[in-house]
Motif scaffolding. Structure first.
Motif, mmCIF file in Angstrom:
data_model
loop_
_atom_site.group_PDB
_atom_site.id
_atom_site.type_symbol
_atom_site.label_atom_id
_atom_site.label_comp_id
_atom_site.label_asym_id
_atom_site.label_seq_id
_atom_site.Cartn_x
_atom_site.Cartn_y
_atom_site.Cartn_z
ATOM 1 N N ILE A 85 0.866 -1.189 0.000
ATOM 2 C CA ILE A 85 0.000 0.000 0.000
ATOM 3 C C ILE A 85 0.893 1.226 0.000
ATOM 4 O O ILE A 85 1.697 1.414 0.919
ATOM 5 N N ARG B 144 6.982 15.275 -2.793
ATOM 6 C CA ARG B 144 8.398 14.894 -2.843
ATOM 7 C C ARG B 144 8.649 14.043 -4.093
ATOM 8 O O ARG B 144 8.027 12.993 -4.273
ATOM 9 N N VAL C 73 -6.840 2.454 -5.944
ATOM 10 C CA VAL C 73 -7.732 2.650 -4.793
ATOM 11 C C VAL C 73 -8.211 4.103 -4.666
ATOM 12 O O VAL C 73 -8.850 4.460 -3.687
ATOM 13 N N TRP D 137 2.567 15.351 2.412
ATOM 14 C CA TRP D 137 3.003 15.341 3.817
ATOM 15 C C TRP D 137 3.801 16.595 4.163
ATOM 16 O O TRP D 137 3.945 16.915 5.341
HETATM 17 P P1 NA7 Z 1 4.762 9.094 1.431
HETATM 18 O O1 NA7 Z 1 5.479 9.888 0.426
HETATM 19 O O2 NA7 Z 1 3.939 9.776 2.448
HETATM 20 O O3 NA7 Z 1 3.877 8.038 0.649
HETATM 21 C C1 NA7 Z 1 2.869 7.315 1.301
HETATM 22 C C2 NA7 Z 1 2.041 6.585 0.293
HETATM 23 O O4 NA7 Z 1 1.013 5.885 0.984
HETATM 24 C C3 NA7 Z 1 1.367 7.511 -0.701
HETATM 25 O O5 NA7 Z 1 1.342 6.907 -1.965
HETATM 26 C C4 NA7 Z 1 -0.047 7.618 -0.123
HETATM 27 O O6 NA7 Z 1 -1.026 7.935 -1.075
HETATM 28 C C5 NA7 Z 1 -0.235 6.222 0.393
HETATM 29 N N1 NA7 Z 1 -1.305 6.161 1.378
HETATM 30 C C6 NA7 Z 1 -1.340 6.775 2.584
HETATM 31 N N2 NA7 Z 1 -2.523 6.521 3.191
HETATM 32 C C7 NA7 Z 1 -3.230 5.757 2.339
HETATM 33 C C8 NA7 Z 1 -4.519 5.190 2.389
HETATM 34 N N3 NA7 Z 1 -5.313 5.380 3.439
HETATM 35 N N4 NA7 Z 1 -4.932 4.447 1.337
HETATM 36 C C9 NA7 Z 1 -4.133 4.268 0.275
HETATM 37 N N5 NA7 Z 1 -2.898 4.781 0.161
HETATM 38 C C10 NA7 Z 1 -2.465 5.518 1.181
HETATM 39 O O7 NA7 Z 1 5.778 8.163 2.255
HETATM 40 P P2 NA7 Z 1 7.120 7.475 1.770
HETATM 41 O O8 NA7 Z 1 7.555 6.568 2.855
HETATM 42 O O9 NA7 Z 1 6.959 6.909 0.425
HETATM 43 O O10 NA7 Z 1 8.107 8.657 1.610
HETATM 44 C C11 NA7 Z 1 8.359 9.548 2.686
HETATM 45 C C12 NA7 Z 1 9.703 10.154 2.561
HETATM 46 O O11 NA7 Z 1 10.678 9.324 3.138
HETATM 47 C C13 NA7 Z 1 10.233 10.340 1.187
HETATM 48 O O12 NA7 Z 1 9.654 11.365 0.503
HETATM 49 C C14 NA7 Z 1 11.695 10.526 1.418
HETATM 50 O O13 NA7 Z 1 11.951 11.837 1.831
HETATM 51 C C15 NA7 Z 1 11.946 9.567 2.515
HETATM 52 P P3 NA7 Z 1 -1.391 9.507 -1.361
HETATM 53 O O14 NA7 Z 1 -0.248 10.037 -2.156
HETATM 54 O O15 NA7 Z 1 -1.499 10.163 -0.005
HETATM 55 O O16 NA7 Z 1 -2.667 9.460 -2.078
#
Ligand code: NA7
Length: 549
Positions: free
Chosen positions: A187, A332, A354, A497
């Motif tokens: 996910i 990012r 989704v 974020w």
């Molecule tokens: P991110 O960039 O916050 O990505 C989290 C992913 O999880 C993103 O694709 C979100 O989709 C997804 N997400 C979060 N909640 C949900 C729910 N409820 N349902 C489906 N998908 C969801 O975290 P990362 O760990 O990839 O990267 C963080 C940083 O760490 C990175 O940028 C580097 O600096 C190192 P969304 O995009 O919110 O629709």
């Protein structure tokens, strides 16, 4: 060190929370100043982020020769990175090597989380309590907790009903996870999901990627670093680092063009192709106004959309992978290390959109969406972090008059320069909110903050000051300036974020300073040149109390 909770005298001069890049260097600098230091670290080893994020494919998106310390000539002489982008095990080894080389382990209590830090106004000290029941008083309380340390797992309905295995990428087991032959669901398609996906596809029996928002991944173009390249880097090390310190992102790359305006279609295409071949964050340096100018951004975004379509065989799948809702860079930008988009050409990989068909609940056998049930053995949450403020607020920090950090930041974080918080004397926050932090190559920003804090403490020693606190008006101004800069850029066009949008009920405030590493560094230098403008110093706590300017 003597444990002391009687107040009056601090048992140590400084408590530092965290033993990653920032905590290690901070404790080294403080010890050099002759201060006694106690470091608390949740993990059983040094490494911070690089201790925890050990999922397959975990790698840093900054190039290795600038993703390290610059302050120690010995460390840089003795260490050689093997690849253009460092992989997690190598970064962890590097930080272990640095901790041993600087002889830092003795002052670190491992497997110890700080639960609270309370400022005692009568004694003028911080009382820091840990999950092990320890209580220690200190003059300074310094957060080195990192910006992306508090994992976020969405609260899906019936999440606990799932009978298979589940893991968050930022809490990946030490001994790895057996994925061979398993039906795995990932996910999240942020930087982590994009690094992880091709690796899981190679190992698992079948992979389903649950994507809510498609993303723009640019090839990193990783490769081994040869001896010649290293010799060249070492010969120019000082210059490379000086360029990085006075750059936009803490990376020593030149912008190729100011803007797309005035260039022919062919010139624009050539410039973008060049950036695409250079790879990684170098691509973001193609046009200086990519994050400011809608027209340039749309050209860059469309170039990337076309690149995605070229890599995916099935046009319907390709369209699902093409981002249209947010401009490139407003979230990012992720890097692609191993054919992320081509992974979706495999027979044993499924893309579950989704956004179109949201996840409704977890079941004992897998994940239910509004369209399908996916039978799974293992679920991997690549769902990110309660970024920037999560790890700070996870500690109960109480400043003057019982005022908590949580109360102070109810409407979003509020700092002066990302270094200090008004109402919280002698608290320093390394790469705190409203500093470039996650919008920069972290070690460059970390070294700058640690040096600034250590120099400030040295100044206090020389002037006989015991306390420092930002003026609230200075914090107010700095927060407005950060917001104003963010408003001039395209960041507001994404639910990211950076803005706290990924965590329900979190205030929607743009958190990192978006004005660039050079601008920020010059501002910090200016503040010092003007006698620490915006900060109050005192020999007693009262000397900095009510610090209105
Ligand atoms: P991110 O960039 O916050 O990505 C989290 C992913 O999880 C993103 O694709 C979100 O989709 C997804 N997400 C979060 N909640 C949900 C729910 N409820 N349902 C489906 N998908 C969801 O975290 P990362 O760990 O990839 O990267 C963080 C940083 O760490 C990175 O940028 C580097 O600096 C190192 P969304 O995009 O919110 O629709």
């Amino acid at each position: 060190m003597t444990r002391d909770d009687t107040g009056g005298t601090a048992a140590v001069d400084a408590v530092v929370v965290g033993a990653g890049f920032s905590g290690l260097y901070m404790s080294h600098r403080l010890r050099e100043l002759g201060l006694s230091v106690q470091v608390f670290e949740k993990a059983p080893d040094v490494g911070g982020t690089w201790y925890w994020n050990r999922y397959p494919g975990a790698r840093c998106d900054s190039e290795s020769h600038i993703y390290c310390y610059s302050f120690s000539e010995e460390i840089r002489e003795e260490w050689e990175w093997s690849e253009r982008y460092p992989e997690q095990p190598e970064i962890l080894d590097y930080l272990r090597f640095a901790a041993d080389h600087l002889d830092l382990r003795e002052q670190i209590s491992f497997e110890t989380a700080v639960e609270s830090a309370t400022f005692d106004e009568d004694a003028g000290t911080w009382t820091v309590e840990t999950d092990g029941g320890e209580s220690v008083t200190s003059r300074f309380f310094i957060s080195a907790v990192g910006c992306l340390s508090e994992p976020y797992t969405p609260d899906f309905d019936n999440r606990d009903a799932f009978e298979g295995e589940s893991y968050h990428t930022a809490r990946w087991p030490q001994n790895g996870v057996e994925l061979a032959g398993k039906r795995v669901g990932v996910i999240g398609t942020g930087s982590t999901g994009i690094q992880l996906t091709p690796e899981v596809a190679d190992r698992a029996g079948h992979l389903t990627v649950f994507q809510r928002t498609p993303n723009y991944a640019v090839p990193a173009r990783n490769r081994p670093l040869g001896d010649d390249e290293w010799a060249e880097i070492k010969a120019n090390y000082d210059e490379i680092w000086e360029d990085a310190r006075f750059s936009w992102l803490g990376m020593p790359f030149e912008m190729t063009h100011a803007t797309t305006a005035g260039l022919s279609d062919e010139e624009i295409r050539d410039a973008l192709e060049e950036g695409w071949q250079a790879g990684g964050f170098r691509f973001l340096h193609t046009f200086e106004d990519t994050l400011f100018n809608d027209d340039t951004n749309e050209i860059v975004s469309e170039f990337l959309r076309e690149k995605i379509r070229e890599q995916v065989d099935d046009p319907e799948t390709a369209e699902k992978l093409v981002p249209t809702a947010h401009p490139y860079g407003s979230k990012r930008p992720p890097m692609d290390y191993g054919g992320y988009y081509e992974t979706f050409n495999r027979e044993d990989v499924t893309l579950a959109d989704v956004a179109e068909n949201p996840i409704t609940e977890f079941t004992p056998e897998g994940i239910q969406t509004t369209a399908n049930h996916y039978d799974l053995d293992t679920v991997i949450f690549a769902t990110g972090f309660d970024a920037m403020t999560g790890a700070l607020l996870a500690m109960d920090i109480e400043g003057r008059d019982g005022y908590t950090l949580e109360e102070a930041w109810e409407g979003g974080p509020r700092t002066y320069l990302g270094l200090g918080v008004d109402g919280f004397p002698n608290l320093f926050t390394i790469t705190g909110p409203q500093s470039p932090s996650v919008l920069s190559n972290m070690p460059v920003s970390i070294e700058q903050h640690v040096d600034w804090i250590a120099d400030c403490i040295e100044y206090m020693q020389s002037e006989g000051y015991e306390y420092i606190e930002p003026q609230s008006a200075a914090a107010e101004r700095w927060v407005s300036q950060t917001n104003m800069l963010a408003d001039q850029m395209l960041f507001s066009e994404a639910e990211s974020w950076y803005r706290g949008a990924n965590v329900p009920d979190k205030p929607r405030v743009f958190t990192p300073f978006p004005g660039g590493v050079e601008t920020y560094r010059r501002e910090c230098e200016r503040v010092v040149e003007n006698g620490y403008e915006g900060f109050e110093f005192g020999q007693s706590v009262d000397g900095v109390a009510g610090s209105a300017d």
